[in-house]
Design an enzyme around this catalytic site. Structure first.
Site, PDB file in Angstrom:
ATOM      1  N   ARG A 137       0.794  -1.237   0.000  1.00 56.06           N
ATOM      2  CA  ARG A 137       0.000   0.000   0.000  1.00 56.06           C
ATOM      3  C   ARG A 137       0.825   1.285   0.000  1.00 56.06           C
ATOM      4  NH1 ARG A 137      -3.331  -3.712   3.108  1.00 56.06           N
ATOM      5  NH2 ARG A 137      -5.050  -4.250   1.736  1.00 56.06           N
ATOM      6  N   ASP A 323     -15.121 -12.189  11.316  1.00 53.35           N
ATOM      7  CA  ASP A 323     -13.944 -11.573  10.691  1.00 53.35           C
ATOM      8  C   ASP A 323     -14.241 -10.154  10.232  1.00 53.35           C
ATOM      9  OD1 ASP A 323     -11.280 -11.383   9.788  1.00 53.35           O
ATOM     10  OD2 ASP A 323     -11.936 -11.732   7.735  1.00 53.35           O
TER      11      ASP A 323
HETATM   12 CA    CA Z   1      -9.183 -10.660   9.167  1.00 52.80          CA
END
Ligand code: CA
Length: 591
Positions: A137, A323
């Site tokens: 990134r 998640d």
């Molecule tokens: Ca994760």
């Protein structure tokens, strides 16, 4: 090593020659320049276009009236067989652009011509464990160095003129599942990084290094119970800094493999002198194995940049079973209310709620859904804690192969994932790249094994609507009102930028870089880049003209994890291109 830096002779201009004088460096990026990045328009020396991460440019040469004349001026291929997702934000200093590409590569490029000055390829071992594509990134700039993190969890500092390695530092063991994909940031002479690896049961941590030589200055694990330490001259200062009590919000020894990886890095708020980072999922995903809130997973943390101590935390998803992570950027902004300036920070969480916090103390001000469907919680209480819908938590396996499967919205790839939103100081709105999707999710038994995936869950992501998944939204943080929306067929996965020219820029997986009217949402410009746009656009001024740059290259987590959504986008072409546009001077004059 397979070092390919200095592939092409560097042409010495008079300016460069001056910079090479011993002890004199006109270039050297300073702490002050980093602090001022939010208002300077001729260079970009931070990820986020300013340390607070607002991604707002005060430039207005380019605006809604003339953006139709924005045109490409050069493009550069990242080359080779290495394509996949390109998710970086370019930095620009003294007419040179520094950008990372997939597989831990860095490019320095002449920002006027697109000519490559040098390329650095990290030599990666065969056993790297990136969870979600081989992306990166972006870099940090400091002094004469270009610094970035690699997929084998190292920090590498390169000379800005040659691309040659000045120092390299191992941050964590890649064989245990650690990697680095976020852009580091430099705050008051300290280089700060997070780590990835929550899907492997690593212990997340935020660390500060000396950017000049890579020496460790402090370490702050992000799972409650682990001690943080400050280092001096390479030695640990004995009394560690506590990060809470071991076992308090975790059962047994699970805190030792608790995840909470701050994989997206973070930002810094100079007004309150604190680092603002997010942390990922608790490990494993199967929440029945770890009753409790599991601090500091799926949280936002404010840290003291001097020693890494935690000033406050705000957990968006306690006992995360989906998640949802909590890594999404926490963007500092001020607003007026009742004649007072409120020092706030906002975040659009994977879990579907948008949060406005008091950034001086982490207290919840307000929160509201920013996507159309949320099933896992009925809302937020007065402290911002989710009111769980227990029937929508995936069930415990209870001796069976799998527990009860539930359909959950948002999907684990999130109402919004990594792709940064932008905040306009003119409209007072956040521009949020969001997605409307859900998932079937169930739990399985799992035991920790070093370096192996540690989920204990199975899942299939599904679209909620036939005709779109992505929605770019303009959101008023004071009211929760959605001011406008623009739908997109494929899930949005690229960063957003806004400008004083009343423009909002973002890209889509279909390959278009697009500009919208910041007030109305009307699309005012687009350009086909040849592959999906997952990068974060930037804008700057050079020779009196306004430029826009963005990376193009489809990949990232969606094709790898996206279930039925991945099928929808399977024909999208990969790429690896850096595009630069400008509004030519003579066209500005006409308006
Ligand atoms: Ca994760």
């Amino acid at each position: 090593m397979k070092h390919s830096g200095f592939r092409k002779p560097f042409v010495l201009s008079a300016l460069c020659a001056a910079m090479l004088l011993p002890g004199v460096s006109a270039w050297a990026v300073t702490d002050q320049e980093i602090l001022d990045d939010v208002k300077t328009t001729d260079q970009i020396v931070t990820n986020g276009m300013g340390l607070q991460g607002q991604r707002y440019s005060p430039l207005s040469i380019l605006n809604t009236d003339n953006v139709k004349d924005l045109r490409p001026v050069w493009t550069l291929s990242f080359g080779g067989e290495k394509q996949r997702g390109q998710q970086a934000q370019p930095l620009i200093k003294d007419g040179v652009m520094y950008v990372t590409a997939s597989y831990s590569r860095v490019f320095a490029v002449d920002a006027r011509t697109g000519k490559e000055l040098w390329q650095y390829d990290a030599r990666l071992p065969d056993d790297i464990r990136p969870c979600c594509d081989v992306i990166n990134r972006g870099v940090a700039l400091y002094g004469d160095l270009v610094i970035f993190g690699t997929l084998d969890a190292k920090l590498v500092a390169l000379n800005k003129d040659t691309g040659k390695v000045v120092w390299r530092k191992n941050v964590a063991d890649h064989k245990a599942g650690y990697s680095i994909t976020a852009a580091p940031l430099v705050v008051n002479g300290k280089l700060i990084t997070g780590v990835s690896g929550g899907e492997f049961g690593v212990v997340g941590k935020i660390e500060a290094y000396d950017p000049k030589n890579g020496e460790l200055l402090w370490t702050r694990p992000t799972v409650e119970g682990h001690m943080g330490y400050v280092y001096k001259d390479g030695k640990k200062i004995e009394n560690g800094i506590s990060g809470g009590e071991a076992g308090k919000t975790w059962p047994g020894d699970l805190w030792k493999t608790g995840g909470a990886a701050p994989w997206l890095g973070g930002y810094y708020d100079p007004e309150t002198n604190q680092l603002l980072f997010g942390t990922g999922n608790p490990a494993p995903w199967n929440s029945h194995l770890r009753p409790g809130d599991n601090l500091y997973s799926s949280s936002r943390l404010a840290l003291n940049p001097d020693d890494g101590s935690i000033k406050w935390h705000f957990q968006t998803t306690p006992h995360d079973g989906w998640d949802f992570d909590g890594v999404n950027e926490l963007v500092s902004f001020n607003y007026q209310e009742g004649g007072k300036t409120i020092k706030a920070a906002a975040t659009a969480d994977r879990n579907g709620f948008f949060y406005v916090l008091d950034r001086t103390n982490g207290k919840f001000i307000r929160g509201f859904p920013f996507v159309d469907k949320i099933t896992w919680a009925k809302g937020l209480d007065k402290n911002g804690r989710p009111i769980f819908d227990d029937s929508n938590r995936p069930g415990a396996p209870g001796g069976a192969d799998k527990g009860k499967s539930v359909f959950s919205a948002p999907a684990f790839l999130g109402a919004k994932n990594w792709m940064p939103m932008a905040y306009s100081q003119d409209t007072g709105l956040f521009y949020v790249p969001s997605n409307e999707w859900g998932m079937d999710i169930w739990n399985e038994d799992i035991a920790y094994k070093k370096g192996a995936a540690y989920l204990g869950s199975g899942f299939t992501i599904k679209p909620l609507n036939e005709d779109y998944i992505g929605v770019l939204r303009a959101i008023d943080p004071k009211t929760g009102k959605e001011v406008w929306r623009q739908k997109n067929y494929a899930p949005l996965w690229g960063g957003v930028m806004t400008t004083k020219g009343n423009l909002v820029f973002t890209g889509n997986p279909e390959g278009f870089l697009q500009a919208f009217n910041a007030k109305t949402g009307d699309k005012v410009w687009e350009f086909q880049t040849g592959s999906g746009v997952l990068g974060s656009p930037v804008t700057w001024e050079m020779d009196g003209e306004q430029y826009v740059s963005v990376l193009s290259g489809w990949g990232g987590a969606v094709p790898l994890w996206g279930g039925e959504v991945a099928k929808r986008v399977k024909n999208f072409n990969q790429g690896g291109m850096l595009w630069t546009f400008k509004l030519p001077k003579d066209l500005v004059a006409k308006h």
